[in-house]
Write a protein that holds these residues in place. Structure first.
Motif, mmCIF file in Angstrom:
data_model
loop_
_atom_site.group_PDB
_atom_site.id
_atom_site.type_symbol
_atom_site.label_atom_id
_atom_site.label_comp_id
_atom_site.label_asym_id
_atom_site.label_seq_id
_atom_site.Cartn_x
_atom_site.Cartn_y
_atom_site.Cartn_z
ATOM 1 N N VAL A 142 0.981 -6.474 -7.098
ATOM 2 C CA VAL A 142 0.672 -5.111 -6.682
ATOM 3 C C VAL A 142 1.478 -4.793 -5.432
ATOM 4 N N SER A 143 1.758 -3.515 -5.230
ATOM 5 C CA SER A 143 2.431 -3.099 -4.005
ATOM 6 C C SER A 143 1.390 -2.920 -2.904
ATOM 7 N N PRO A 144 1.780 -3.046 -1.647
ATOM 8 C CA PRO A 144 0.815 -2.830 -0.558
ATOM 9 C C PRO A 144 0.240 -1.422 -0.573
ATOM 10 N N GLU A 145 1.030 -0.457 -1.080
ATOM 11 C CA GLU A 145 0.548 0.920 -1.142
ATOM 12 C C GLU A 145 -0.640 1.067 -2.096
ATOM 13 N N ARG A 146 -0.701 0.201 -3.116
ATOM 14 C CA ARG A 146 -1.843 0.256 -4.041
ATOM 15 C C ARG A 146 -3.153 -0.002 -3.305
ATOM 16 N N LEU A 147 -3.086 -0.820 -2.260
ATOM 17 C CA LEU A 147 -4.305 -1.188 -1.540
ATOM 18 C C LEU A 147 -4.920 0.002 -0.813
ATOM 19 N N THR A 148 -4.117 1.072 -0.609
ATOM 20 C CA THR A 148 -4.655 2.258 0.067
ATOM 21 C C THR A 148 -5.066 3.338 -0.920
ATOM 22 N N ASN A 149 -4.764 3.143 -2.203
ATOM 23 C CA ASN A 149 -5.125 4.144 -3.200
ATOM 24 C C ASN A 149 -6.631 4.139 -3.419
ATOM 25 N N PRO A 150 -7.303 5.292 -3.233
ATOM 26 C CA PRO A 150 -8.776 5.295 -3.319
ATOM 27 C C PRO A 150 -9.301 4.793 -4.659
ATOM 28 N N ALA A 151 -8.717 5.252 -5.774
ATOM 29 C CA ALA A 151 -9.217 4.840 -7.086
ATOM 30 C C ALA A 151 -9.049 3.338 -7.288
ATOM 31 N N PHE A 152 -7.895 2.815 -6.899
ATOM 32 C CA PHE A 152 -7.651 1.374 -7.045
ATOM 33 C C PHE A 152 -8.582 0.586 -6.137
ATOM 34 N N ARG A 153 -8.726 1.063 -4.902
ATOM 35 C CA ARG A 153 -9.547 0.347 -3.933
ATOM 36 C C ARG A 153 -11.020 0.312 -4.361
ATOM 37 N N GLU A 154 -11.478 1.407 -4.975
ATOM 38 C CA GLU A 154 -12.895 1.489 -5.328
ATOM 39 C C GLU A 154 -13.205 0.921 -6.713
ATOM 40 N N ASN A 155 -12.253 1.076 -7.656
ATOM 41 C CA ASN A 155 -12.550 0.721 -9.046
ATOM 42 C C ASN A 155 -12.025 -0.645 -9.468
ATOM 43 N N GLN A 156 -10.832 -1.002 -8.988
ATOM 44 C CA GLN A 156 -10.252 -2.265 -9.439
ATOM 45 C C GLN A 156 -10.318 -3.383 -8.404
ATOM 46 N N LEU A 157 -10.137 -3.037 -7.136
ATOM 47 C CA LEU A 157 -10.009 -4.072 -6.122
ATOM 48 C C LEU A 157 -11.253 -4.964 -5.983
ATOM 49 N N PRO A 158 -12.465 -4.430 -5.996
ATOM 50 C CA PRO A 158 -13.631 -5.323 -5.857
ATOM 51 C C PRO A 158 -13.673 -6.410 -6.920
ATOM 52 N N GLU A 159 -13.372 -6.058 -8.171
ATOM 53 C CA GLU A 159 -13.390 -7.064 -9.229
ATOM 54 C C GLU A 159 -12.247 -8.055 -9.054
#
Length: 730
Positions: A142-159
């Protein structure tokens, strides 16, 4: 030494440190040999130690090793071993699309199931999520910018955090404020590390980091970090510096000797314009080259990368957009037209060469304008306390999320520095990105002036170090690796100072002539504004949407861009801070006349007079800073072109407010209703109703001055308004 995908494929002479070979080592060595398809492959010094720390001890490790050492071997082997032990997929934070493509391809060749989520493959995201859910992924990039994307941070990152078996931070110098390519988004990784279970190992890798950067990375990784630093010296690289008088000689040298350079390679330039001009010159001379810059379309970038890897072009003429991680083991040379601002950045770029070859040539052709360019980029990347406070105040008062576009109508910052500032504030916890834009967290924020002053001072020191590298009479490899705090730095015996000049310095006369013709080329299109900025009503300007056709200006021309290799140098001097106003130089006036001739005949693939009739008269934009320059240019053009000079528009309400550097909305507000057609000019225009007017100015940046001035002329009865300016910023 033969290298495949960054791994050593020859038997190394060293033996394990102990007679007893651990089970993990046996297993890791078997995986390595299977991955590279070589039963004799062995680890480089430090590779297995890092793997052992990650797999057996679950530690956090930082690996600082030269390009080509095989950092990817560490995380691919560790990933497969951890997967065999029941761990989840490895999460790799990787900074560039080109690097991701290479990593995914290398993993596939090695039998590692790797996938990526980035801005270039959105159509594949659902498939990637399905593969992750089915546990069919060994490595996710993943790119570091993905880590700031709200949808990615809330929906995918926790899992992902719950399942991650190993976290890898590639090009980890980006974490550090002190790194040459600091990215605010990378600072989020420290938060990510803090959310991981303590049993999850973490690996950070970089090829270029001095002790200051290493210490900063170690602090962000947390306690108990194992740091493995190897020698940064590259035996395959032959370094050299050739000081030439000017851009003409540098381009002439390239034209003369590019064909003699080994294999295919990269020619780095400091600006987009320099890269594009150089690529055009070389291509016109018959060389197979392509430009690769931030303006290059993503699909064209990918194609260019592949053509270079396949040796179907001699070189890519690139800016730092090519950047980190470009993987071509047999790259034969790297040439720099102008020096990067630090030895760290320089060594990162030259490290692209000679990864899998015994020899590669690296030559620096410094430019007199280098320091000026360094200063511009250093200033542009530093956050301002005043601007930060303004952003926080606006978000605090908004009570809801604001988009970047909405913020531009409230804070006088251009899009790129505004986005950079928002990322810095986000990392510091003062704002957060949510659906619909950005909002304040309400957390207090402190501008760390001392830290930014230290960073600015460090960057000046790095610039000075680059000058010393250019001038040193000692070994260049020893100097540059010592600056990177490599304790094993020693003379290389190969560079121009150790073994004598290995490169020719002659310039063929025809090459010098061709370079002169390129540098003397004139004429850059000035594109008309078509749309008013959003939110202008908030700034008291009653416009929105598209600019009415009957109020719009036509496409114009500039003599050159400030960043151009040719006339750009003279224009930079003319518009440098503190330069006194004076009448236009005769040679510059004649160059503008040449622009008009080419414009009038529709040469260079552009329509004559932008599809409009020949101008019937000349009008100038009033200038508070360069009145003599603009007046003499307008009168000179009018006289040579046998057109009447009708005079200048008038300044109203004190003239334009603000200066260069603000965003589009504020720049428009600063000139709105401040450039008007006075009675005398209106009377002179009256007999020319409906006729084209040549509008003369000194410099365009946002283009709102000529847009508003042109609108006023058209409302006063003028037909097409065609801007002619000396310089275009950028």
């Amino acid at each position: 030494m033969a290298v495949m995908g960054g791994w050593n494929t020859e038997t190394m002479s060293q033996e394990p440190r102990t007679a007893e070979v651990t089970h993990t080592r046996q297993e890791a060595l078997a995986v390595l040999r299977e991955l590279v398809g070589n039963p004799a492959a062995d680890f480089h010094d430090g590779q297995y130690e890092a793997i052992e720390a990650l797999v057996d001890a679950g530690r956090r490790a930082l690996v600082v090793q030269r390009t080509g050492w095989g950092k990817s071997a560490v995380y691919f082997v560790s990933s497969l071993l951890l997967r065999r032990r029941g761990s989840g997929p490895t999460l790799i934070v990787s900074p560039l699309l080109a690097l991701m493509r290479d990593q995914v391809a290398a993993a596939a060749r090695a039998g590692v199931r790797a996938v990526a989520i980035n801005s270039a493959n959105q159509l594949e995201w659902d498939a990637v999520h399905a593969q992750l859910a089915a546990d069919e992924v060994d490595v996710l990039l993943v790119s570091p910018e993905r880590l700031t994307n709200p949808a990615f941070r809330e929906n995918q990152l926790p899992e992902l955090i719950r399942r991650t078996g190993l976290l890898v931070i590639d090009e980890a110098h980006c974490i550090s404020d002190w790194g040459h390519d600091f990215r605010p988004d990378y600072r989020r990784i420290a938060d990510l590390i803090g959310r991981l279970p303590g049993t999850v190992p973490v690996l950070a890798t970089t090829a270029t980091a001095n002790s200051r950067v290493v210490h900063d990375i170690e602090e962000q990784l947390g306690a108990g970090v194992l740091t493995i630093r190897g020698s940064l010296g590259r035996e395959s690289l032959r370094l050299g510096v050739l000081n030439l008088a000017n851009s003409r000689d540098r381009l002439g040298w390239l034209l003369t000797h590019l064909s003699d350079l080994p294999g295919s390679g990269i020619i780095y330039a400091l600006t987009v314009s320099a890269a594009e001009d150089t690529a055009r010159l070389l291509a016109e001379a018959g060389h197979e080259v392509l430009a690769y810059t931030g303006r290059t379309d993503p699909a064209d970038r990918e194609r260019a990368e592949q053509l270079l890897k396949d040796n179907r072009v001699k070189a890519l003429v690139a800016t730092s957009a090519l950047g980190m991680g470009f993987d071509k083991p047999d790259l034969g040379f790297v040439i720099h037209l102008g020096a990067p601002s630090s030895p760290v950045a320089y060594y990162q770029q030259v490290g692209r060469a000679g990864r899998g070859a015994a020899n590669a040539d690296v030559l620096l052709l410094p430019g007199q304008e280098d320091r000026e360019i360094w200063q511009y980029f250093a200033t542009a990347s530093m956050p301002s306390e005043e601007k930060a406070s303004a952003v926080l105040q606006v978000l605090g008062e908004a009570g809801a999320a604001l988009s970047t576009v909405a913020l531009e109508a409230r804070v006088d910052l251009r899009r790129t520095p505004l986005e950079l500032l928002l990322k810095v504030l986000s990392v510091d916890g003062a704002v957060e990105r949510v659906g619909g834009g950005w909002r304040s967290t309400g957390q207090p924020w402190f501008y760390d002036a001392e830290r930014y002053a230290r960073i600015a001072e460090a960057r000046v020191d790095e610039q000075d170090s680059m000058i010393i590298y250019e001038d040193t009479a000692g070994c260049r490899m020893e100097y540059i690796t010592a600056v990177l705090d490599d304790e094993s730095a020693r003379p290389c015996g190969r560079c121009d100072n150790c073994a004598g000049r290995w490169f020719p310095s002659d310039i063929a006369a025809e090459a010098s002539d061709a370079a002169s013709r390129t540098l003397s080329r004139v004429g850059v299109a000035v594109e008309p504004r078509l749309q008013w900025p959003s939110g202008m009503d908030r700034l008291g300007v009653p416009v929105k949407g598209r600019i009415k056709a009957e109020e719009a200006i036509a496409e114009g021309r500039a003599l050159a861009r400030l960043s151009d290799l040719g006339w750009g140098g003279a224009l930079r001097e003319l518009f440098a801070a503190g330069t006194a106003d004076r009448e236009v130089d005769p040679a510059m006036l004649q160059a503008c006349v040449q622009v008009l001739k080419e414009w009038a005949t529709g040469t260079a693939g552009q329509g004559a007079w932008s599809g409009q009739e020949r101008p019937a008269a000349v009008v100038s934009v009033p200038s508070r800073g360069k009145p003599s320059l603009v007046d003499s240019l307008a009168r000179g053009i009018a006289g040579i072109g046998r057109m009447p000079y009708l005079g200048s528009l008038q300044l109203q309400h004190g003239g334009p407010a603000g200066g260069r550097g603000g965003n589009s909305a504020y720049r428009l507000a600063g000139v709105w209703d401040r450039l008007v057609v006075g009675p005398e000019l209106g009377e002179a225009l009256s007999p020319l109703a409906g006729r084209s007017i040549l509008l003369v100015d000194d410099l365009v940046d946002s283009r709102w001055s000529v847009t508003v001035a042109g609108r006023a002329l058209r409302q006063a009865g003028a037909g097409a308004v065609l801007p002619l300016v000396l310089a275009q910023a950028g």
